[in-house]
Scaffold this motif. Structure first.
Motif, PDB file in Angstrom:
ATOM      1  N   THR A  31       0.842  -1.203   0.000  1.00 57.17           N
ATOM      2  CA  THR A  31       0.000   0.000   0.000  1.00 57.17           C
ATOM      3  C   THR A  31       0.872   1.246   0.000  1.00 57.17           C
ATOM      4  O   THR A  31       0.608   2.200  -0.736  1.00 57.17           O
ATOM      5  N   ARG A  32       1.937   1.227   0.790  1.00 54.26           N
ATOM      6  CA  ARG A  32       2.851   2.378   0.815  1.00 54.26           C
ATOM      7  C   ARG A  32       3.571   2.540  -0.520  1.00 54.26           C
ATOM      8  O   ARG A  32       3.788   3.667  -0.983  1.00 54.26           O
ATOM      9  N   VAL A  33       3.904   1.431  -1.160  1.00 55.94           N
ATOM     10  CA  VAL A  33       4.547   1.493  -2.476  1.00 55.94           C
ATOM     11  C   VAL A  33       3.590   2.132  -3.485  1.00 55.94           C
ATOM     12  O   VAL A  33       3.977   3.011  -4.254  1.00 55.94           O
ATOM     13  N   ARG A  34       2.354   1.698  -3.472  1.00 53.93           N
ATOM     14  CA  ARG A  34       1.369   2.257  -4.405  1.00 53.93           C
ATOM     15  C   ARG A  34       1.193   3.753  -4.173  1.00 53.93           C
ATOM     16  O   ARG A  34       1.126   4.544  -5.120  1.00 53.93           O
ATOM     17  N   LYS A  35       1.125   4.158  -2.929  1.00 55.65           N
ATOM     18  CA  LYS A  35       0.982   5.580  -2.602  1.00 55.65           C
ATOM     19  C   LYS A  35       2.201   6.363  -3.086  1.00 55.65           C
ATOM     20  O   LYS A  35       2.079   7.429  -3.699  1.00 55.65           O
ATOM     21  N   GLY A  36       3.373   5.819  -2.831  1.00 54.88           N
ATOM     22  CA  GLY A  36       4.598   6.473  -3.256  1.00 54.88           C
ATOM     23  C   GLY A  36       4.708   6.573  -4.767  1.00 54.88           C
ATOM     24  O   GLY A  36       5.168   7.588  -5.308  1.00 54.88           O
ATOM     25  N   MET A  37       4.271   5.534  -5.451  1.00 58.48           N
ATOM     26  CA  MET A  37       4.321   5.559  -6.912  1.00 58.48           C
ATOM     27  C   MET A  37       3.332   6.578  -7.474  1.00 58.48           C
ATOM     28  O   MET A  37       3.602   7.206  -8.500  1.00 58.48           O
TER      29      MET A  37
END
Length: 61
Positions: A31-37
């Protein structure tokens, strides 16, 4: 170059979450990766607009 540094910093800040998601299958890290992307995408779009405006301004002068 400030904008380029922002992109590098953002990517580096996501490195641990990428590892947690892909190597340990940690869903919260995903989820954090998706937000960061998404932030990266928005930053890239802002840079694209800025570059185009700068090109247009020089072309008109």
């Amino acid at each position: 170059m400030k904008r380029f540094d922002e992109i590098k910093d953002l990517l580096l800040s996501l490195e641990a979450d990428f590892q947690k998601f892909y190597e340990k299958e940690n869903q919260a890290a995903g989820t954090r990766v998706r937000k960061g992307m998404q932030e990266l995408k928005n930053l890239a779009q802002d840079i694209r607009v800025e570059v185009q405006e700068k090109k247009n301004t020089k072309h008109e002068a």
